[in-house]
Motif scaffolding. Structure first.
Motif, PDB file in Angstrom:
ATOM      1  N   GLU A 196       0.819  -1.217   0.000  1.00  0.00           N
ATOM      2  CA  GLU A 196       0.000   0.000   0.000  1.00  0.00           C
ATOM      3  C   GLU A 196       0.849   1.262   0.000  1.00  0.00           C
ATOM      4  N   SER A 197       1.913   1.224   0.796  1.00  0.00           N
ATOM      5  CA  SER A 197       2.695   2.458   0.888  1.00  0.00           C
ATOM      6  C   SER A 197       3.403   2.745  -0.438  1.00  0.00           C
ATOM      7  N   ILE A 198       3.819   1.695  -1.139  1.00  0.00           N
ATOM      8  CA  ILE A 198       4.439   1.906  -2.457  1.00  0.00           C
ATOM      9  C   ILE A 198       3.395   2.409  -3.462  1.00  0.00           C
ATOM     10  N   VAL A 199       2.220   1.800  -3.426  1.00  0.00           N
ATOM     11  CA  VAL A 199       1.163   2.204  -4.356  1.00  0.00           C
ATOM     12  C   VAL A 199       0.771   3.662  -4.091  1.00  0.00           C
ATOM     13  N   ARG A 200       0.695   4.008  -2.812  1.00  0.00           N
ATOM     14  CA  ARG A 200       0.371   5.395  -2.435  1.00  0.00           C
ATOM     15  C   ARG A 200       1.386   6.354  -3.054  1.00  0.00           C
ATOM     16  N   GLN A 201       2.667   5.980  -2.980  1.00  0.00           N
ATOM     17  CA  GLN A 201       3.702   6.839  -3.571  1.00  0.00           C
ATOM     18  C   GLN A 201       3.571   6.925  -5.080  1.00  0.00           C
ATOM     19  N   LEU A 202       3.250   5.774  -5.691  1.00  0.00           N
ATOM     20  CA  LEU A 202       3.083   5.779  -7.151  1.00  0.00           C
ATOM     21  C   LEU A 202       1.913   6.669  -7.557  1.00  0.00           C
ATOM     22  N   ILE A 203       0.837   6.619  -6.766  1.00  0.00           N
ATOM     23  CA  ILE A 203      -0.321   7.476  -7.059  1.00  0.00           C
ATOM     24  C   ILE A 203       0.118   8.949  -7.012  1.00  0.00           C
ATOM     25  N   ASP A 204       0.869   9.307  -5.969  1.00  0.00           N
ATOM     26  CA  ASP A 204       1.335  10.691  -5.856  1.00  0.00           C
ATOM     27  C   ASP A 204       2.205  11.089  -7.046  1.00  0.00           C
ATOM     28  N   HIS A 205       3.142  10.214  -7.395  1.00  0.00           N
ATOM     29  CA  HIS A 205       4.020  10.501  -8.547  1.00  0.00           C
ATOM     30  C   HIS A 205       3.204  10.656  -9.822  1.00  0.00           C
ATOM     31  N   GLU A 206       2.238   9.769 -10.004  1.00  0.00           N
ATOM     32  CA  GLU A 206       1.422   9.815 -11.209  1.00  0.00           C
ATOM     33  C   GLU A 206       0.619  11.113 -11.269  1.00  0.00           C
ATOM     34  N   ARG A 207       0.041  11.495 -10.126  1.00  0.00           N
ATOM     35  CA  ARG A 207      -0.737  12.749 -10.093  1.00  0.00           C
ATOM     36  C   ARG A 207       0.157  13.938 -10.437  1.00  0.00           C
ATOM     37  N   LYS A 208       1.359  13.944  -9.857  1.00  0.00           N
ATOM     38  CA  LYS A 208       2.298  15.043 -10.128  1.00  0.00           C
ATOM     39  C   LYS A 208       2.674  15.076 -11.610  1.00  0.00           C
ATOM     40  N   ALA A 209       2.932  13.884 -12.158  1.00  0.00           N
ATOM     41  CA  ALA A 209       3.321  13.806 -13.567  1.00  0.00           C
ATOM     42  C   ALA A 209       2.191  14.336 -14.458  1.00  0.00           C
ATOM     43  N   ARG A 210       0.959  13.961 -14.134  1.00  0.00           N
ATOM     44  CA  ARG A 210      -0.177  14.424 -14.924  1.00  0.00           C
ATOM     45  C   ARG A 210      -0.298  15.941 -14.856  1.00  0.00           C
ATOM     46  N   LYS A 211      -0.116  16.472 -13.646  1.00  0.00           N
ATOM     47  CA  LYS A 211      -0.226  17.914 -13.455  1.00  0.00           C
ATOM     48  C   LYS A 211       0.870  18.632 -14.238  1.00  0.00           C
ATOM     49  N   HIS A 212       2.068  18.073 -14.118  1.00  0.00           N
ATOM     50  CA  HIS A 212       3.212  18.639 -14.814  1.00  0.00           C
ATOM     51  C   HIS A 212       2.961  18.666 -16.327  1.00  0.00           C
ATOM     52  N   LEU A 213       2.463  17.576 -16.851  1.00  0.00           N
ATOM     53  CA  LEU A 213       2.189  17.494 -18.292  1.00  0.00           C
ATOM     54  C   LEU A 213       1.163  18.540 -18.709  1.00  0.00           C
ATOM     55  N   GLN A 214       0.132  18.676 -17.904  1.00  0.00           N
ATOM     56  CA  GLN A 214      -0.915  19.643 -18.225  1.00  0.00           C
ATOM     57  C   GLN A 214      -0.372  21.072 -18.214  1.00  0.00           C
ATOM     58  N   GLU A 215       0.490  21.342 -17.225  1.00  0.00           N
ATOM     59  CA  GLU A 215       1.022  22.700 -17.097  1.00  0.00           C
ATOM     60  C   GLU A 215       2.100  23.009 -18.129  1.00  0.00           C
ATOM     61  N   GLN A 216       2.994  22.033 -18.335  1.00  0.00           N
ATOM     62  CA  GLN A 216       4.145  22.297 -19.200  1.00  0.00           C
ATOM     63  C   GLN A 216       3.868  22.083 -20.680  1.00  0.00           C
ATOM     64  N   GLY A 261       0.489  21.332 -22.128  1.00  0.00           N
ATOM     65  CA  GLY A 261      -0.946  21.092 -22.185  1.00  0.00           C
ATOM     66  C   GLY A 261      -1.474  20.859 -23.591  1.00  0.00           C
ATOM     67  N   MET A 262      -1.002  21.666 -24.550  1.00  0.00           N
ATOM     68  CA  MET A 262      -1.523  21.526 -25.907  1.00  0.00           C
ATOM     69  C   MET A 262      -1.104  20.206 -26.538  1.00  0.00           C
ATOM     70  N   ARG A 263       0.139  19.826 -26.291  1.00  0.00           N
ATOM     71  CA  ARG A 263       0.622  18.536 -26.825  1.00  0.00           C
ATOM     72  C   ARG A 263      -0.176  17.384 -26.230  1.00  0.00           C
ATOM     73  N   LEU A 264      -0.443  17.514 -24.937  1.00  0.00           N
ATOM     74  CA  LEU A 264      -1.188  16.456 -24.246  1.00  0.00           C
ATOM     75  C   LEU A 264      -2.605  16.366 -24.810  1.00  0.00           C
ATOM     76  N   GLU A 265      -3.229  17.535 -24.960  1.00  0.00           N
ATOM     77  CA  GLU A 265      -4.586  17.561 -25.516  1.00  0.00           C
ATOM     78  C   GLU A 265      -4.607  16.962 -26.921  1.00  0.00           C
ATOM     79  N   ASP A 266      -3.594  17.309 -27.690  1.00  0.00           N
ATOM     80  CA  ASP A 266      -3.508  16.794 -29.058  1.00  0.00           C
ATOM     81  C   ASP A 266      -3.406  15.273 -29.050  1.00  0.00           C
ATOM     82  N   ARG A 267      -2.559  14.793 -28.186  1.00  0.00           N
ATOM     83  CA  ARG A 267      -2.353  13.342 -28.067  1.00  0.00           C
ATOM     84  C   ARG A 267      -3.671  12.649 -27.695  1.00  0.00           C
TER      85      ARG A 267
END
Lengths: 354, 180
Positions: free
Chosen positions: A242-262, A264-270
């Motif tokens: 659980e603790s590893i999965v929790r960390q992966l969830i956090d990393h994934e959320r951060k990565a998604r946010k980062h992609l959207q911010e940095q 966003g248009m490329r992500l939307e296009d994809r």
């Protein structure tokens, strides 16, 4: 067969429920391996012995209900068609190993398909329980209750030192495999996943793709599970996972946010390109389907695509697999024909949403 | 590269095979490799046979010819499996095998389970009745110790009685032949 009915078959009822963190964790699963103390293990048991096990399970547990689960249906593998068996595998309700002894293997399955108990797989009993989203602890509690229920009737092979005696030494001890299925497109796009997997492996956990080995998991879906079954209690194993999965969830959320911010248009296009492919293609192989389904699912989770529900993607991931496609076509299909049918099915399913 | 069997999934496994002196390359996806028997049905996706062979420093699993031992190997009285066979297939034949090979198992489990050789988890309720009691007694004894250190003798006496009752129960279980 109507598409509606077909879809009903593809998605287990429990998958329709939304679980915690289900934008990233698709399901939590606990599997327990158990054996009868007085019967030789399935790998070398003869037919008569194996039948003793299936007959016992069929007599004692078929049509019996257990707590919140509906009656258990007893299904003998010998009574199923090749395509039906394949569909059960694609829904992860049985493993391919169960089909090694088709004549003497069986399963018990709860009506909502949350619980399936394989009989005469590698071990006499392999019970598995699924819950939607990230809820391993609850899954473990329910699996234990179920295990206690079986144990009232079955004399398990158990030893104080070695725990539950399994055919394979890798399962001895708890006999437990706890796993979660995670959708990690953000970590894949930002290439963090290749760094994370070796680190997770070093912690005694296993990461693998849903549809194959290695880091390039189809549809960016990864299964994380425990490797070690001896020396730690089930609760400790689950809490480590659980603790590893929790960390992966956090990393994934951060990565998604980062992609959207940095970007966003490329992500939307994809995302929209993938959506377009699913809506309009005429030939769709399984690899492309998985890739596009993952992108569209990401689009839904990020609120970029609003008109379709995330659930239909889980559903499409299951019903675009070969067994289901052939079931829909009611016959064996060549790979090229499957690609055409896959495209048709996905198009039609998406149209139903509008 | 696509899998040469199903032509559908990607080939993720690549083998070089020698057949009659000719080298042949095989490219398969995991599923087809399993169907052909290259991989065991292991959930973890690698062949356990190969792993165990590595652990025992034995020949690879593909080598079918086993040296015939001069000495009659110890066989499991229940299923007839020998330790050599266990190592070859990487699976126990029955529960009794654990006891038959008990003196050789610590290194096996130590390697497979990162140094662990003892189960720490669930105890079956019915069968493990006496084990449950044993665990309870251990827990109560440490509680008793703690209470004595705190000079809480009243509660300590209660715990002591509880332990005695459990010990009586334990004897009954043992007499009923519950313990292996």
């Amino acid at each position: 067969m109507s598409l509606n009915h077909f879809i009903d078959e593809a998605l287990s009822p429990w998958m329709r429920e939304e679980g915690p963190d289900s934008d990233i964790v698709m399901s939590s699963r606990i599997r327990l391996a158990r054996n009868f103390s007085d019967v030789v293990f399935p790998i070398i048991a003869d037919e008569r012995e194996l039948r003793r096990v299936t007959d016992f399970i069929g007599n004692e547990f078929a049509d019996k209900s257990f707590k919140e689960y509906e009656n258990f249906e007893y299904v003998q593998m010998a009574n199923l068609s090749t395509i039906e068996k394949r569909m059960l595998i694609e829904k992860h309700l049985i493993s391919p190993v169960l089909l090694k002894r088709t004549g003497t293997s069986a399963m018990l399955i709860s009506e909502n398909e949350q619980v399936s108990i394989m009989v005469n797989e590698e071990d006499h009993i392999r019970l598995q329980l699924y819950l939607p989203g990230f809820q391993l602890e609850e899954t473990l509690n329910r699996a234990f209750e179920l295990d206690d229920w079986l144990e009232q009737k079955i004399d398990y092979a158990y030893d104080e030192k070695w725990g539950y005696l399994s055919s394979c030494p890798t399962n001895a001890g708890t006999g437990m495999r706890a796993s979660v299925m995670m959708h990690l497109p953000g970590l894949v796009i930002t290439r963090q996943v290749n760094r994370l997997i070796p680190a997770i492996n070093q912690l005694g956990l296993v990461v693998r793709g849903l549809y194959g080995e290695g880091s390039e998991a189809r549809g960016n879906i990864f299964q994380i599970s425990n490797q070690i079954t001896m020396g730690k209690s089930e609760a400790d194993i689950v809490s480590d996972l659980e603790s590893i999965v929790r960390q992966l969830i956090d990393h994934e959320r951060k990565a998604r946010k980062h992609l959207q911010e940095q970007s966003g248009m490329r992500l939307e296009d994809r995302i929209f390109r993938s959506y377009g492919v699913l809506q309009h293609s005429r030939i769709l192989d399984s690899k492309e389907a998985a890739k596009c389904l993952s992108n569209v699912r990401l689009g839904i989770d990020l609120g970029i695509i609003k008109e379709i529900s995330g659930q239909i993607l889980n559903e499409l991931m299951i019903l675009t697999q070969p067994g289901f496609l052939q079931h829909y076509a009611d016959g064996v299909l060549a790979a090229e024909d499957r690609d055409v049918l896959r495209a048709t099915l996905v198009r039609e399913r998406l149209l139903m949403e509008n | 590269m696509e899998c040469q069997d199903c032509h559908e999934r990607d080939a993720t496994l690549h083998f070089a095979q020698s057949v009659n002196g000719q080298k042949k390359e095989v490219h398969l996806c995991e599923q087809c490799a399993k169907e052909r028997g290259y991989l065991s049905g292991q959930e973890d996706g690698y062949s356990l046979q190969d792993l165990l062979f590595g652990l025992f420093n034995m020949e690879p699993a593909s080598q079918k010819t086993e040296p015939v031992s001069q000495k009659e190997p110890t066989r499991c009285p229940k299923c007839g499996m020998s330790f050599t066979e266990f190592k070859r297939i990487g699976k126990f034949g029955c529960a009794e095998c654990y006891y038959t090979f008990s003196d050789k198992l610590d290194p096996v489990f130590r390697r497979v389970h990162s140094g662990n050789i003892r189960h720490q988890g669930k105890i079956p309720k019915r069968k493990g009745g006496s084990l449950h009691i044993k665990k309870q007694i251990l827990g109560l004894r440490s509680e008793l110790q703690h209470l004595i250190e705190q000079e809480n003798f009243e509660e300590a006496a209660e715990v002591r009685d509880e332990i005695r009752a459990l010990e009586r129960k334990q004897t009954e279980h043992r007499e009923a032949g519950d313990e292996r």
